[in-house]
Design a protein around this motif. Structure first.
Motif, mmCIF file in Angstrom:
data_model
loop_
_atom_site.group_PDB
_atom_site.id
_atom_site.type_symbol
_atom_site.label_atom_id
_atom_site.label_comp_id
_atom_site.label_asym_id
_atom_site.label_seq_id
_atom_site.Cartn_x
_atom_site.Cartn_y
_atom_site.Cartn_z
ATOM 1 N N GLU A 665 0.871 -1.158 0.000
ATOM 2 C CA GLU A 665 0.000 0.000 0.000
ATOM 3 C C GLU A 665 0.918 1.220 0.000
ATOM 4 N N PRO A 666 0.566 2.258 -0.710
ATOM 5 C CA PRO A 666 1.459 3.416 -0.803
ATOM 6 C C PRO A 666 1.660 4.082 0.548
ATOM 7 N N GLY A 667 2.820 4.716 0.679
ATOM 8 C CA GLY A 667 3.122 5.406 1.930
ATOM 9 C C GLY A 667 4.573 5.251 2.311
ATOM 10 N N VAL A 668 4.809 4.957 3.572
ATOM 11 C CA VAL A 668 6.170 4.909 4.115
ATOM 12 C C VAL A 668 6.435 3.553 4.743
ATOM 13 N N LEU A 669 7.470 2.898 4.253
ATOM 14 C CA LEU A 669 7.960 1.658 4.837
ATOM 15 C C LEU A 669 9.174 2.023 5.682
ATOM 16 N N LYS A 670 9.134 1.640 6.938
ATOM 17 C CA LYS A 670 10.176 2.078 7.864
ATOM 18 C C LYS A 670 10.731 0.885 8.635
ATOM 19 N N ALA A 671 12.084 0.810 8.705
ATOM 20 C CA ALA A 671 12.754 -0.235 9.478
ATOM 21 C C ALA A 671 13.525 0.409 10.621
ATOM 22 N N VAL A 672 13.466 -0.221 11.784
ATOM 23 C CA VAL A 672 14.182 0.268 12.966
ATOM 24 C C VAL A 672 14.983 -0.890 13.545
ATOM 25 N N SER A 673 16.310 -0.740 13.638
ATOM 26 C CA SER A 673 17.129 -1.781 14.278
ATOM 27 C C SER A 673 17.412 -1.378 15.715
ATOM 28 N N ARG A 674 17.455 -2.379 16.595
ATOM 29 C CA ARG A 674 17.664 -2.116 18.025
ATOM 30 C C ARG A 674 18.672 -3.110 18.607
ATOM 31 N N LYS A 675 19.417 -2.619 19.575
ATOM 32 C CA LYS A 675 20.318 -3.464 20.355
ATOM 33 C C LYS A 675 20.086 -3.166 21.826
ATOM 34 N N ASP A 676 19.846 -4.209 22.602
ATOM 35 C CA ASP A 676 19.536 -4.042 24.032
ATOM 36 C C ASP A 676 18.383 -3.060 24.236
ATOM 37 N N GLY A 677 17.427 -3.111 23.284
ATOM 38 C CA GLY A 677 16.247 -2.265 23.391
ATOM 39 C C GLY A 677 16.431 -0.836 22.917
ATOM 40 N N LYS A 678 17.647 -0.462 22.541
ATOM 41 C CA LYS A 678 17.913 0.902 22.106
ATOM 42 C C LYS A 678 18.036 0.960 20.591
ATOM 43 N N VAL A 679 17.513 2.044 20.000
ATOM 44 C CA VAL A 679 17.545 2.210 18.550
ATOM 45 C C VAL A 679 18.980 2.380 18.074
ATOM 46 N N VAL A 680 19.366 1.593 17.070
ATOM 47 C CA VAL A 680 20.693 1.720 16.441
ATOM 48 C C VAL A 680 20.582 2.556 15.168
ATOM 49 N N LEU A 681 19.703 2.131 14.250
ATOM 50 C CA LEU A 681 19.526 2.840 12.981
ATOM 51 C C LEU A 681 18.072 2.782 12.554
#
Length: 800
Positions: A665-681
Motif C-alpha cells: 500500500e502506498p506510503g512509508v515503509l520504515k525499518a528500525v534496528s535495536r540493540k539491548d532495546g535501544k535504537v541503532v539505525l
C-alpha cells in the motif's frame, strides 16, 4: 625593458639546461602532444610521413570506448560490442644538447595490443601482450638540440576475438621518458624485502647497477613517509662497463608495520655516488609486513589471523574505458573499502602500476595475476599464439615490476587454464612457478583452478603450487582438509551472482540459476534484460553471495575469497543475448552505484552500523512484496508500514538477512534496528510520485588543475517531495562551462546502447552519472543538468 626580459629569459634557459646537465635521473610524463590516426597507415613509421591531418590528443587513450555499440563489431558481445582495429600514434619532440652522453629510455606502462615502436624510422621492437609494461632504449637513434625526433607506435587490435571481456584499444596506460647517466640503476633494478621480529626489521636490498666508471658507491637509505632518515648503508661498486648486483641490509628499529588498516609506507632511496656527487637516484616505496597462509588456520597478517575479503576486478573504468585514470581507480577502491573489502585479484592480467600504488597506499591485499590462457586458446586470436615465445619475458617483467609492492601477497600464474585437463599442465606449471621463484621466493604462487578434483587436475598434480586456488565449487569446502591434506587454500573466484541495480521481482523463496546448466537454453529472462537485485540469481556454476560467504567465514582453513566481481565491467554480459553488453556480476554497477548486496557485505565485513532495506516502495496496489533487510550491530529489526508495526525479526542461525512478505500500500515503509532495546539505525522507503526535479551530488567539489583529476557527479531524479523515483528514465542533458570537460556519462544499465561520450544520458531507475575532468588551469567548473519537464540542477566544482 627588453634587456631585462632577455636577461630573465637567459637565466631561465640556463636553469633548464643546467637541469639536464646535472647528473642523476630525470623521469618525465610523455603523455602530451601525441597525434592519432584510426586505421592502418604503414608509412607512418617513416620520418618524412606527414601527420598534419591527424587528431591531437593526450594519453592515456582508448579509442574503442569512443565508438558505437554494434553486435557486428568483431569484438563480439563478450568484448562489449565496441570497435577495435588498428591505430597509429606519433609524437614529435626535442632532446636538449646537454642530454647527449646520457641514456634516454621510453617506458610504456601498457599498450593494447600487438604494439610496434619506431624512433626516427628505426624499429625498436614489438610487444604482443596488451597488459605488460616495457621499455626501449632511444639513445642510439636520437637527435639533440633543435633537431626533431619522431616516435611512431602502431597498435594492432584487429585480430578478433582475442578476449573474453572488454580490453580497450590503444596506448591506454601512461608513457614516460627517463634520462639517466651512463652509470645507473636499470628499470625495475631493485628488490627490497623485510624480515620482522619483535624488536626490529631487517630490510634486505638487491640492486642492479650499470657501472661505467671506477670509484662509484651505492648508498641505500630508508626514510619515513615524511622523509626522516631511519638508517643507511653505503657499498663500493665493483667493475667497470658492466652490470653488477649489490646486496645490502639495513636494520629498522621498532618498525611500523604495513597492514590493511594502517598501510604505513617507508621508502628506500638508492643513490649511485661518484664521491659526493649523485650520479643516479632511484626510489622504491616499501611496506614492512609479514604474512602467512596456514593449512589449518588460514591467513594471517603480521601474526593476526584474518579473512581475505576480496573481489575480482577487470581493468576497465566504465565510461572511461580502459584508459587509466588514478582518480577513477581510487574511487573504485574507496567504494570497495567502505564495503569492508580488503583484497583485490587483478583479473586476469597485470594491472596498471598506479593501481598497485593505490593498493599499497590504501591497504589492499593483492593477488597479482599473469595470464588468462597459456598455450591452449580460449578465443581464436588470443595470447595463446604468443605464449610459447613470450611467456617467460612477460612473466619475468611482471614479477620484477611488481615485487616491491607490499600489497602483493600472491602471484597467480593463470586463470582456469585449459592445460589443467592434460599432462602438458604439469610441465608448464613447474616452468612458470620456477620463473617466478627465480625472481621472488617471498610470496606463494597459485593459479585459479576450475577443475576441483585433484585426481583430474594436472596443474595440481604438478606439485609446484604453494597455494591451492579454487574457482567456485563451494561444495568442496567442508571436506577440503580431507581431500587435500596439508594444502593451503584460497577461494580464487566465487559467486558469479547476477543483479541489475534497482530491478526487483518476487517471490524470493528460492535460488534461480540462469541458465540451469551449460547445455540448457536461457529462457528465464525478461524484456528489460534485467536480473532481480535480490541475492537469489546466479550462474549455473556459481552461488548466491550469502551461500558462499557463510562457508568462507565458517571454516578457519579457508583463507578467504575473491568475489566475482567487485564492479560490473564492459563485456561478458552473461546470461543475456545482445543488446546486453556489460556484465551482471558486480556488487557495484558500471557507474559505481552499489547494488543491494553491497550492504550484505558491509554488514558482514565491517563493524560500522548497517541497516539496509530493499526494495523500493512503488508497486501496484495489493501486490505482495518480499521486503529484505541487511543489518548488523543489532539484535532485531522492526518493520512499520504507514506507522503500523509489521513485526520484529532477527537473524536465526546462519541467516544473513531477514524477510517480511508485505501487501503493498502506498506510503512509508520504515525499518528500525535495536540493540539491548535501544535504537541503532532507522531507514525509510517512501512511495515516490512523478519525476519533478533533478539533484546533483558531486563526490568531490574541489579537484586539482592537472588536466587529469575527476569529479563524479551523481544525478538523482526526484519527485516534488525529494524522493528518488525508482522507475525514472528521463533523458538528462549536460552543459559544462569553465575549467574542465565532460569525460563520460553512464547509468549502470547493462543493455544500454547510449554512448559513454555524448553530453546526455537517460536515468536508469532514477540515477545516472556525469564524470567531469579538470583542465590545467584554475577556476570554476559549472555543471548543469536539464531534462524536459523537470526542474534543472547545477553544481559548481572548484578547480585548484
Amino acid at each position: 625593458m627588453r634587456k631585462k626580459f632577455l636577461s630573465v629569459l637567459t637565466i631561465l634557459m640556463i636553469s633548464l639546461l643546467a637541469a639536464y646537465a646535472q647528473p642523476g635521473r630525470k623521469v618525465e610524463s610523455f603523455n602530451t602532444n601525441w597525434k592519432f590516426y584510426l586505421g592502418d597507415e604503414g608509412d607512418a613509421k617513416n620520418l618524412a610521413y606527414n601527420d598534419g591531418e591527424w587528431r591531437q590528443l593526450t594519453l592515456p587513450h582508448d579509442w574503442s570506448i569512443e565508438g558505437k555499440f554494434d553486435e557486428k563489431n568483431p569484438t563480439g558481445q563478450a568484448g562489449g560490442g565496441l570497435p577495435a582495429g588498428i591505430g597509429w600514434y606519433r609524437k614529435t619532440f626535442t632532446i636538449p644538447q646537454t642530454a647527449q652522453g646520457k641514456n634516454v629510455f621510453i617506458d610504456f606502462d601498457g599498450v593494447y595490443c600487438n604494439s610496434e615502436v619506431w624512433i626516427n624510422g628505426h624499429s625498436l621492437g614489438k610487444r604482443p601482450n596488451g597488459y605488460i609494461s616495457f621499455q626501449y632504449d632511444l639513445t642510439p637513434y636520437l637527435n639533440y638540440g633543435a633537431q626533431k625526433n619522431i616516435i611512431a607506435v602502431k597498435v594492432d587490435n584487429s585480430a578478433q576475438p582475442n578476449s573474453r571481456w572488454y580490453t580497450g584499444s590503444g596506448i591506454y596506460r601512461n608513457v614516460w621518458l627517463t634520462t639517466t647517466s651512463k652509470s645507473y640503476i636499470p628499470q625495475w633494478g631493485t628488490f627490497v624485502t623485510a624480515k620482522v621480529n619483535t624488536a626490529n626489521a631487517i630490510v634486505s636490498m638487491q640492486t642492479q647497477v650499470v657501472v661505467n666508471q671506477k670509484g662509484l658507491h651505492l648508498k641505500a637509505s630508508v626514510l619515513t613517509p615524511s622523509g626522516q632518515l631511519v638508517n643507511s648503508i653505503t657499498t663500493a661498486l665493483e667493475g667497470n662497463d658492466s652490470l653488477t648486483t649489490v646486496n645490502q641490509n639495513i636494520v629498522v628499529g621498532q618498525p611500523k608495520l604495513w597492514s590493511v588498516n594502517n598501510p604505513y609506507l617507508y621508502k628506500v632511496v638508492f643513490q649511485v655516488l661518484a664521491g659526493k656527487q649523485v650520479i643516479d637516484k632511484y626510489v622504491t616505496p616499501i611496506g614492512i609486513r609479514s604474512f602467512n597462509f596456514d593449512a589449518d588456520k588460514g591467513f594471517s597478517l603480521n601474526g593476526e589471523r584474518m579473512k581475505i575479503k576480496g573481489v575480482c576486478m577487470h581493468h576497465d573504468l566504465g565510461a572511461l574505458g580502459a584508459a587509466i585514470n588514478a582518480r577513477a581507480m581510487e574511487r573504485q577502491l574507496e567504494i570497495l573499502k567502505a564495503m569492508g573489502c580488503n583484497a583485490i585479484r587483478t583479473s586476469h592480467n597485470p594491472p596498471a602500476p598506479e593501481y598497485l600504488d593505490l593498493c599499497d597506499r590504501m591497504g589492499f591485499i593483492v593477488m597479482d595475476e599473469a595470464f588468462d590462457m597459456w598455450a591452449k586458446k580460449k578465443n581464436k586470436q588470443d595470447y595463446y599464439q604468443y605464449f610459447p615465445a613470450w611467456h617467460k619475458r612477460d612473466l619475468e617483467d611482471q614479477v620484477k615490476r611488481d615485487r616491491n609492492h607490499p600489497s602483493v601477497m600472491m602471484w597467480s600464474i593463470g586463470n582456469e587454464i585449459r592445460e589443467q585437463f592434460d599432462s602438458t599442465g604439469i610441465t608448464l606449471t613447474r616452468e612458470l612457478v620456477k620463473i617466478v621463484k627465480d625472481l621472488d621466493t617471498t610470496r606463494p604462487v597459485t593459479t585459479a583452478l576450475s577443475e576441483a578434483d585433484g585426481k583430474k587436475n594436472f596443474l595440481y598434480k604438478s606439485g609446484a603450487l604453494d597455494l591451492l586456488g579454487f574457482n567456485y565449487h563451494p561444495e568442496t569446502y567442508a571436506d577440503f582438509p580431507k581431500n587435500y591434506p596439508g594444502e593451503k587454500f584460497i577461494a580464487a573466484e566465487t559467486i558469479s551472482g547476477y543483479a541489475t541495480r534497482g530491478y526487483y521481482d518476487t517471490p524470493t523463496d528460492s535460488t534461480r540459476h540462469w541458465p540451469t546448466s551449460s547445455k540448457a537454453k536461457f529462457t528465464q529472462g525478461n524484456s528489460q534484460f534485467a536480473v532481480p537485485a535480490y541475492d537469489n540469481v546466479a550462474a549455473y556454476w556459481g552461488s548466491t553471495h550469502e551461500e558462499t560467504w557463510k562457508l568462507i567465514k565458517k571454516y578457519d582453513y579457508l583463507s578467504g575469497e575473491f568475489v566475482w566481481s567487485g564492479f560490473d565491467f564492459i563485456g561478458e554480459p552473461v546470461p543475456y543475448p545482445w543488446p546486453a553488453r556489460s556484465s551482471y556480476y558486480g556488487i557495484i554497477d558500471l557507474a559505481g552505484f552499489p547494488k543491494d548486496v553491497y550492504y550484505m557485505y558491509q554488514s558482514e565485513w565491517t563493524d560500522k552500523p548497517v541497516l539496509h532495506l530493499l526494495p523500493h516502495w512503488n508497486w501496484e496496489a495489493g501486490k505482495t512484496v518480499d521486503v529484505w533487510a541487511y543489518y548488523n550491530n543489532a539484535d532485531e529489526v522492526e518493520l512499520f508500514l504507514n506507522g503500523r508495526s509489521l513485526g520484529t525479526r532477527s537473524k536465526q542461525g546462519e541467516e544473513l538477512h531477514i524477510v517480511w512478505k508485505v501487501p503493498f500500500e502506498p506510503g512509508v515503509l520504515k525499518a528500525v534496528s535495536r540493540k539491548d532495546g535501544k535504537v541503532v539505525l532507522t531507514e525509510e522507503k517512501h512511495t515516490a510520485g512523478k519525476p519533478a526535479k533533478i539533484e546533483l551530488v558531486a563526490d568531490r567539489k574541489l579537484i586539482k588543475s592537472d588536466g587529469k583529476d575527476l569529479s563524479f557527479i551523481t544525478v538523482r531524479v526526484l519527485d516534488a517531495a525529494g524522493n528518488i523515483v525508482p522507475d525514472a528514465d528521463n533523458l538528462v542533458n549536460f552543459t559544462i562551462k569553465g575549467k574542465g570537460i565532460l569525460a563520460g556519462v553512464d547509468n549502470g544499465a547493462q543493455a544500454s546502447m547510449e554512448s559513454f561520450k555524448e553530453p546526455q544520458r537517460k536515468a536508469f531507475h532514477g540515477l545516472c552519472l556525469a564524470i567531469v575532468q579538470a583542465s590545467k588551469s584554475a577556476g570554476l567548473l559549472t555543471v548543469t543538468a536539464q531534462s524536459e519537464g523537470l526542474l534543472p540542477a547545477t553544481v559548481v566544482i572548484r578547480v585548484k
